[in-house]
Design a protein around this motif. Structure first.
Motif, PDB file in Angstrom:
ATOM      1  N   THR A 239       0.841  -1.205   0.000  1.00 29.45           N
ATOM      2  CA  THR A 239       0.000   0.000   0.000  1.00 29.45           C
ATOM      3  C   THR A 239       0.869   1.245   0.000  1.00 29.45           C
ATOM      4  O   THR A 239       1.851   1.328   0.740  1.00 29.45           O
ATOM      5  N   LEU A 240       0.493   2.212  -0.839  1.00 26.17           N
ATOM      6  CA  LEU A 240       1.158   3.516  -0.854  1.00 26.17           C
ATOM      7  C   LEU A 240       0.196   4.537  -0.256  1.00 26.17           C
ATOM      8  O   LEU A 240      -0.914   4.725  -0.751  1.00 26.17           O
ATOM      9  N   PHE A 241       0.613   5.182   0.829  1.00 23.82           N
ATOM     10  CA  PHE A 241      -0.219   6.168   1.511  1.00 23.82           C
ATOM     11  C   PHE A 241       0.282   7.563   1.177  1.00 23.82           C
ATOM     12  O   PHE A 241       1.421   7.920   1.488  1.00 23.82           O
ATOM     13  N   LEU A 242      -0.555   8.354   0.532  1.00 24.12           N
ATOM     14  CA  LEU A 242      -0.209   9.718   0.132  1.00 24.12           C
ATOM     15  C   LEU A 242      -0.940  10.689   1.054  1.00 24.12           C
ATOM     16  O   LEU A 242      -2.110  11.020   0.831  1.00 24.12           O
ATOM     17  N   ASP A 243      -0.256  11.133   2.093  1.00 25.90           N
ATOM     18  CA  ASP A 243      -0.855  12.035   3.067  1.00 25.90           C
ATOM     19  C   ASP A 243      -0.806  13.465   2.547  1.00 25.90           C
ATOM     20  O   ASP A 243       0.119  13.844   1.817  1.00 25.90           O
ATOM     21  N   VAL A 276       3.493  -1.552 -11.745  1.00 25.63           N
ATOM     22  CA  VAL A 276       3.571  -1.673 -10.298  1.00 25.63           C
ATOM     23  C   VAL A 276       2.233  -2.187  -9.757  1.00 25.63           C
ATOM     24  O   VAL A 276       1.176  -1.859 -10.291  1.00 25.63           O
ATOM     25  N   ASP A 277       2.312  -3.015  -8.739  1.00 25.85           N
ATOM     26  CA  ASP A 277       1.118  -3.564  -8.095  1.00 25.85           C
ATOM     27  C   ASP A 277       0.968  -2.892  -6.740  1.00 25.85           C
ATOM     28  O   ASP A 277       1.557  -3.316  -5.748  1.00 25.85           O
ATOM     29  N   VAL A 278       0.184  -1.818  -6.714  1.00 27.84           N
ATOM     30  CA  VAL A 278       0.103  -0.975  -5.522  1.00 27.84           C
ATOM     31  C   VAL A 278      -1.351  -0.590  -5.252  1.00 27.84           C
ATOM     32  O   VAL A 278      -2.087  -0.272  -6.181  1.00 27.84           O
ATOM     33  N   ARG A 279      -1.747  -0.631  -3.978  1.00 26.99           N
ATOM     34  CA  ARG A 279      -3.041  -0.074  -3.572  1.00 26.99           C
ATOM     35  C   ARG A 279      -2.774   1.334  -3.031  1.00 26.99           C
ATOM     36  O   ARG A 279      -1.875   1.530  -2.222  1.00 26.99           O
ATOM     37  N   ILE A 280      -3.552   2.304  -3.480  1.00 25.06           N
ATOM     38  CA  ILE A 280      -3.309   3.693  -3.087  1.00 25.06           C
ATOM     39  C   ILE A 280      -4.377   4.157  -2.106  1.00 25.06           C
ATOM     40  O   ILE A 280      -5.575   3.995  -2.331  1.00 25.06           O
ATOM     41  N   ILE A 281      -3.898   4.716  -0.998  1.00 19.45           N
ATOM     42  CA  ILE A 281      -4.771   5.378  -0.031  1.00 19.45           C
ATOM     43  C   ILE A 281      -4.258   6.807   0.112  1.00 19.45           C
ATOM     44  O   ILE A 281      -3.086   7.023   0.407  1.00 19.45           O
TER      45      ILE A 281
END
Length: 472
Positions: A239-243, A276-281
């Motif tokens: 998971t990639l978290f973009l705050d 890329v295999d990423v879930r974005i929050i």
């Protein structure tokens, strides 16, 4: 998940390569050695999950090699390969610490079954540790307190969406715990074994944004003395978290949009894109609707990242949680300060519950830590606590008034999140459209507050609301 690593030792080159290929086809990483000496050297510098060794290794004894491997890695499952005539020796090997043995010739099914059996205890141990970590992250008092209806609803929504790969957008004021909920979502998803990578978009200079997110190749710019992996690549499988995504420069938003849409990134200076295999929050404390109107945030990116919007209520809207959180923060702060603290006086607890807490959970935690440090007795008194926008002797509102205030705020937030779409808002709130519209009318709210004009479905609902139960 990281590949499990198997060490294979056999002085017969043909069999060694055959076993290696079989294991690689099963998904294992393999180190192959033709001598026991090489195997022991490899074991000193690598961590192996399992070892397979022939009982006879030319001039070396497979039993001695097994004992040496177990000395280096106690508990390592070692499988002995043996011919029918030397089964007694294989039994001796088991007695001396080997996990088990296989008699030659053996097929893939036998080999896989024995390996799975040998790896099972380690896998179970890792899973137990993962579950312990998960339970702590999901239910640990230091992270999530959910006595209030608002937080219980939020956790229900998190459970519903966590195991999907849907892109999420967390709304909430500063200090409400947006990153905590991003981590909770990750920990309760199928990606929980993958990495959780966080980026504060407000903390990165615009000139470094692209390199930070997507990486760069050697020589891409003056200071690029070597290649660098970006955060998208680092979060692969997780998971990639973009705050604070609302602070992202416009120049980067279009590039992020492509990465979100295509799930591929191009490193700075590279000729080709990489999947890329990423879930974005993502998370924000800004009004992105307003940012879109002002031209500081791209409309198309907003829709891409807000597939599942979740609103984290401020502390003033979840006052039922404050006493529990306060007690938990008190215990943690007392432990750090090496003090024996029993709790809060009634007046101190009253101040905690009635304060406005503009800094939310973060401010509450800091206030209690300061109170513990300054306390001269074993109880926290009100003079040790701040008064943030509420008089020390303020009274709690009657339950009916407090409930109505919360409902009105909640409805406004849901309308804002869904852009005034009543069907979507009703679904989000877990209500029928007509019931949801009745609630809006009760508090004098209207979708035009966010959309600028009445939608056709509003007129339809107004007609529905005039019908009697029998007519419906």
């Amino acid at each position: 998940m990281e590949q499990e690593h198997i060490l294979v030792v056999d002085d017969e080159e043909g069999l060694l390569q055959l076993v290696k290929m079989r294991l690689q086809a099963m998904g294992f990483a393999v180190t192959a050695c033709t001598t026991g000496r090489d195997a022991v050297s490899a074991a000193k510098v690598n961590r192996f999950d399992l070892a397979i060794t022939d009982l006879r290794l030319g001039g070396e004894d497979g039993l001695d090699v097994t004992e040496e491997l177990l000395r280096i890695h106690p508990g390592l499952p070692v499988i002995i390969l043996t011919a029918h005539g030397s089964i007694p020796n294989a039994v001796e090997a088991v007695q001396r610490g080997a996990f088990g043995y296989l008699t030659k010739p053996f097929d893939d099914k036998e080999l896989k079954a024995k390996i799975e059996e040998g790896l099972s205890p380690q896998r179970m141990s890792r899973e137990i540790q993962r579950l312990k970590s998960l339970v702590n992250e999901l239910y640990g008092m230091e992270n999530v307190v959910a006595r209030s209806p608002a937080m219980q609803r939020l956790l229900q929504q998190v459970v519903q969406v966590a195991d999907s790969d849907a892109t999420m957008l967390l709304f909430g004021e500063t200090g409400t715990g947006k990153e905590v909920f991003a981590r909770v979502t990750h920990a309760n998803s199928r990606r929980s074994k993958g990495p959780f990578v966080a980026l504060n978009c407000a903390a990165i200079p615009e000139t470094l944004f692209e390199s930070e997110l997507f990486g760069h190749v050697k020589g891409a710019f003056t200071s690029a003395h070597g290649p660098k992996k970006g955060l998208f690549q680092s979060a692969h499988g997780g998971t990639l978290f973009l705050d604070e995504i609302g602070e992202m420069p416009l120049s980067m938003q279009v590039k992020l949009l492509r990465a979100v849409q295509e799930r591929e990134v191009r490193e700075v200076g590279a000729e080709h894109a990489t999947k890329v295999d990423v879930r974005i929050i993502a998370a924000t404390n800004k009004d992105l609707d307003e940012a879109v109107k002002n031209g500081t945030f791209r409309n198309d990116l907003y829709y891409r990242i807000s597939v599942v919007p979740l609103f984290i209520p401020p502390l003033r809207d979840r006052r039922e949680d404050i006493p529990i959180m306060a007690q938990q923060f008190l215990a943690l702060s007392a432990k750090r300060a090496n003090k024996d603290m029993r709790g809060f006086t009634p007046a101190a607890l009253h101040r905690l519950v009635t304060n406005l807490w503009p800094g939310n959970v973060r401010e509450l935690e800091n206030a209690i830590e300061k109170a513990v440090v300054m306390a001269r007795q074993d109880m926290v008194t009100p003079d040790l606590l701040p008064s943030t926008g509420s008089a020390p002797d303020a009274q709690l509102k009657p339950l009916t008034e407090a409930k109505e205030e919360f409902e009105k705020t909640y409805l406004k937030n849901v309308l804002q999140l869904t852009g005034g779409n009543i069907s979507r808002a009703a679904q989000f709130a877990g209500r029928y459209r007509a019931d949801f519209y009745k609630m809006l009318k009760k508090y004098g709210l209207h979708p035009s507050m966010t959309k600028g004009k009445a939608a056709p479905e509003v007129e339809e609902l107004e007609e529905e609301s005039d019908l009697t139960e029998a007519e419906r």
